[in-house]
Design a protein around this motif. Structure first.
Motif, short mmCIF file in Angstrom:
data_model
loop_
_atom_site.label_atom_id
_atom_site.label_comp_id
_atom_site.label_asym_id
_atom_site.label_seq_id
_atom_site.Cartn_x
_atom_site.Cartn_y
_atom_site.Cartn_z
N THR A 259 0.82 -1.21 0.00
CA THR A 259 0.00 0.00 0.00
C THR A 259 0.85 1.25 0.00
O THR A 259 0.34 2.35 -0.23
N ARG A 260 2.17 1.08 0.24
CA ARG A 260 3.08 2.24 0.25
C ARG A 260 4.35 1.88 -0.51
O ARG A 260 5.26 1.25 0.03
N VAL A 261 4.39 2.26 -1.77
CA VAL A 261 5.56 2.07 -2.62
C VAL A 261 6.13 3.44 -2.94
O VAL A 261 5.42 4.32 -3.42
N ILE A 262 7.43 3.62 -2.66
CA ILE A 262 8.06 4.92 -2.92
C ILE A 262 8.62 4.91 -4.35
O ILE A 262 9.55 4.17 -4.66
N THR A 263 8.03 5.73 -5.20
CA THR A 263 8.44 5.85 -6.59
C THR A 263 8.91 7.28 -6.85
O THR A 263 8.71 8.17 -6.02
N PRO A 264 9.54 7.53 -7.99
CA PRO A 264 9.96 8.91 -8.29
C PRO A 264 8.80 9.90 -8.33
O PRO A 264 9.00 11.10 -8.16
N GLU A 265 7.59 9.40 -8.56
CA GLU A 265 6.41 10.28 -8.61
C GLU A 265 5.75 10.45 -7.25
O GLU A 265 4.75 11.17 -7.13
N GLY A 266 6.25 9.76 -6.24
CA GLY A 266 5.66 9.85 -4.91
C GLY A 266 5.33 8.48 -4.35
O GLY A 266 5.61 7.44 -4.96
N THR A 267 4.74 8.48 -3.17
CA THR A 267 4.38 7.23 -2.50
C THR A 267 2.94 6.88 -2.83
O THR A 267 2.05 7.73 -2.70
N ARG A 268 2.72 5.64 -3.23
CA ARG A 268 1.36 5.23 -3.58
C ARG A 268 1.21 3.73 -3.43
O ARG A 268 2.21 3.00 -3.39
N ALA A 269 -0.03 3.28 -3.34
CA ALA A 269 -0.30 1.85 -3.39
C ALA A 269 0.01 1.36 -4.79
O ALA A 269 -0.41 1.97 -5.79
N ALA A 270 0.76 0.27 -4.90
CA ALA A 270 1.19 -0.18 -6.22
C ALA A 270 1.59 -1.64 -6.18
O ALA A 270 1.79 -2.24 -5.12
N ALA A 271 1.69 -2.20 -7.38
CA ALA A 271 2.23 -3.54 -7.59
C ALA A 271 3.40 -3.40 -8.56
O ALA A 271 3.26 -2.79 -9.63
N VAL A 272 4.55 -3.92 -8.16
CA VAL A 272 5.76 -3.76 -8.95
C VAL A 272 6.08 -5.08 -9.63
O VAL A 272 6.27 -6.11 -8.97
N ALA A 273 6.10 -5.05 -10.95
CA ALA A 273 6.34 -6.26 -11.74
C ALA A 273 7.82 -6.40 -12.03
O ALA A 273 8.50 -5.42 -12.39
N VAL A 274 8.33 -7.62 -11.89
CA VAL A 274 9.76 -7.90 -12.05
C VAL A 274 9.95 -9.06 -13.02
O VAL A 274 9.25 -10.07 -12.95
N SER A 275 10.92 -8.88 -13.91
CA SER A 275 11.29 -9.95 -14.84
C SER A 275 12.78 -9.90 -15.08
O SER A 275 13.34 -8.82 -15.31
N ALA A 276 13.45 -11.06 -14.99
CA ALA A 276 14.89 -11.17 -15.25
C ALA A 276 15.69 -10.15 -14.45
O ALA A 276 16.66 -9.57 -14.94
N GLY A 277 15.28 -9.93 -13.20
CA GLY A 277 16.03 -9.06 -12.30
C GLY A 277 15.79 -7.58 -12.49
O GLY A 277 16.41 -6.76 -11.80
N LYS A 278 14.89 -7.20 -13.39
CA LYS A 278 14.61 -5.81 -13.67
C LYS A 278 13.15 -5.49 -13.35
O LYS A 278 12.28 -6.36 -13.43
N ILE A 279 12.90 -4.24 -13.01
CA ILE A 279 11.52 -3.77 -12.85
C ILE A 279 10.95 -3.54 -14.25
O ILE A 279 11.53 -2.79 -15.06
N THR A 280 9.84 -4.17 -14.54
CA THR A 280 9.24 -4.01 -15.87
C THR A 280 8.05 -3.06 -15.86
O THR A 280 7.74 -2.46 -16.90
N ALA A 281 7.40 -2.90 -14.72
CA ALA A 281 6.25 -1.99 -14.65
C ALA A 281 5.92 -1.69 -13.20
O ALA A 281 6.17 -2.52 -12.31
N VAL A 282 5.37 -0.51 -12.96
CA VAL A 282 4.79 -0.15 -11.68
C VAL A 282 3.30 0.04 -11.92
O VAL A 282 2.88 0.99 -12.59
N LEU A 283 2.50 -0.88 -11.40
CA LEU A 283 1.09 -1.00 -11.75
C LEU A 283 0.20 -0.59 -10.59
O LEU A 283 0.66 -0.48 -9.44
N PRO A 284 -1.07 -0.36 -10.84
CA PRO A 284 -2.00 -0.14 -9.73
C PRO A 284 -1.97 -1.31 -8.75
O PRO A 284 -1.70 -2.46 -9.13
N HIS A 285 -2.28 -1.01 -7.51
CA HIS A 285 -2.20 -2.02 -6.44
C HIS A 285 -3.05 -3.24 -6.74
O HIS A 285 -2.65 -4.38 -6.43
#
Length: 446
Positions: free
Chosen positions: A11-37
């Motif tokens: 519910t609290r992910v710190i991103t460059p755009e601010g803190t928000r509820a989010a789901a962070v997708a990961v593939s092959a050791g990299k962040i591929t997307a920051v999605l809605p919670h």
């Protein structure tokens, strides 16, 4: 999104755009997307839900003395990187001195890398060293991938790493500027140190008087002048003197390419609280008074100070005698830095976004890793710390991963418990349990 392997949800992910509820997708050791919670999880992806714990980018500590090889009884890559991981740090850059040999030639860099390779629990990069007699080695070290070069303007404390005088500083800085490198400087003027009273003994007030603010101020003034004349890029290490802040602010306003760090111990400990004989508090420059600390915090807030790093500089316990003149000078704080800074920051009205900026984003940018580290954003390495910001703990030296568990924070109650740390999408520590070393050795991006 079909290749997503892992989704980290909070519910609290710190991103460059601010803190928000989010789901962070990961593939092959990299962040591929920051999605809605509540985004749909791709088929086959594993989900880790951290609830209300904060997901923040792994910290990047650009000032660590690992001392390996040569003084491994002081610290070592195995213990230092475990301590870092336990504290939410996923990248460190190792200082070139206190190891034997120092990282002052390409051959010595190769030795350091060979030692570190199998022991690193987190990613590790290396600084080179600028000595009076190694100007010829600076460009080869730069081409071999060091992130910049450290120099002392006063004695370093170890004979194999002598300081530069002003003429030697000019030669080294001109060479480094010629290939677009970075010089990082321990800025204390030796003449002011020599003129200060040197009483020795167990009284902290006497030690503080022996490392006056004007030693820092004068050294920084001369460094600014050199950087301006040569159009060189310089970085002031471990700033403790608030008296230097107007000079630094003016230099930045004039376009001088200067950045500045300070350290958790200057931001959270004060001279007034240091017991006599307690050399676990000794460092150079020294921990100063509370009024000075207030001005350091103000400079962090307005950007005069760019970042916060540990300057983790341990030694064996026997070198921490009760005589401040002869005790080894260095604070061990690698595992505790995030919690220590957060504890004080929240009291002063700052939030975790500020702490991430000072201890992750800006440090990554300092060493040219801003496109890989320091932010939860697509394309960055999937390096994370999971923090329970409201939980507290009392510092027990026996619980630290440092090789020598001498700490100025012993017995302090800190806020912010690191629940787990992740490196390129793999959990490397959780609840005190560590995986086998998975860190990579980093080189400067051309």
């Amino acid at each position: 999104m079909s290749d997503v392997e892992l989704v980290l949800r909070s519910t609290r992910v710190i991103t460059p755009e601010g803190t928000r509820a989010a789901a962070v997708a990961v593939s092959a050791g990299k962040i591929t997307a920051v999605l809605p919670h509540d985004a749909e999880v791709p088929p086959g992806a594993r989900v880790e839900d951290f609830g209300d714990d904060v997901l923040l980018p792994g910290l990047v500590d650009t000032h660590v003395h690992v001392n390996d090889p040569g003084r491994t009884e002081w610290e070592g890559f195995w213990t230092a990187t475990r301590a870092a991981a336990a504290g939410g740090i996923t990248t460190l850059v190792d200082m070139p001195l206190n190891s034997l040999p120092p990282t002052t030639t390409v051959e010595h860099l190769r030795t350091k890398r060979d030692v570190a390779r199998a022991k690193a629990h987190i990613d590790v990069g290396f600084w080179g060293g600028a000595l009076p007699d190694n100007v010829k080695d600076l460009r080869p070290l730069h081409e071999a991938g060091v992130f910049g070069f450290k120099a002392f303007l006063s004695p370093s404390g170890v004979e194999e790493f002598p300081e530069l005088d002003q003429e030697q500083l000019t030669r080294s800085l001109a060479e480094i500027a010629g290939f677009g490198g970075l010089l990082i400087v321990h800025a204390e003027d030796p003449r002011h140190l020599a003129a200060a009273p040197q009483k020795g003994g167990h009284k902290y007030a006497d030690f503080l008087a022996s490392r006056p603010r004007d030693a820092e101020d004068t050294a920084i003034e001369s460094l600014v002048a050199q950087a301006r004349r040569l159009d060189a890029r310089v970085h002031v290490l471990h700033l403790s003197s608030s008296d230097a802040l107007p000079l630094i602010a003016a230099a930045k306003a004039d376009g001088v390419r200067i950045t500045v760090e300070t350290c958790p111990h200057y931001l959270t400990l004060t001279a007034e609280e240091v017991p006599d004989g307690a050399s676990e508090f000794k460092c150079c420059p020294p921990i100063r008074e509370a009024a000075n600390q207030d001005l350091l915090w103000r400079a962090l807030a307005d950007g005069t100070i760019d970042c916060v790093v540990t300057d983790h500089s341990p030694s064996t316990a026997d070198l921490k005698t009760d005589d401040f003149a002869t005790a080894w000078g260095g604070i061990s704080g690698l595992q505790l830095s995030l919690s220590a800074v957060w504890t004080e920051a929240r009291e002063r009205g700052h939030d975790l976004e500020d702490v991430v900026r000072w201890m992750s984003s800006r440090t990554a940018e300092l060493v040219g890793l801003g496109d890989r580290k320091g932010a939860i954003a697509p394309g960055r390495d999937a390096d994370f710390a999971v923090l329970a910001p409201d939980e507290t703990f009392t510092v027990d030296p026996a619980a630290l991963q440092h090789r020598n568990r001498v700490t100025a924070y012993a017995g302090k109650t800190l806020s912010g418990v690191v629940k787990s740390t992740w490196l390129r999408g793999q959990r490397i520590v959780a609840e005190g349990e560590f995986t086998e070393p998975a860190g990579q050795l980093l080189t400067r991006t051309p």
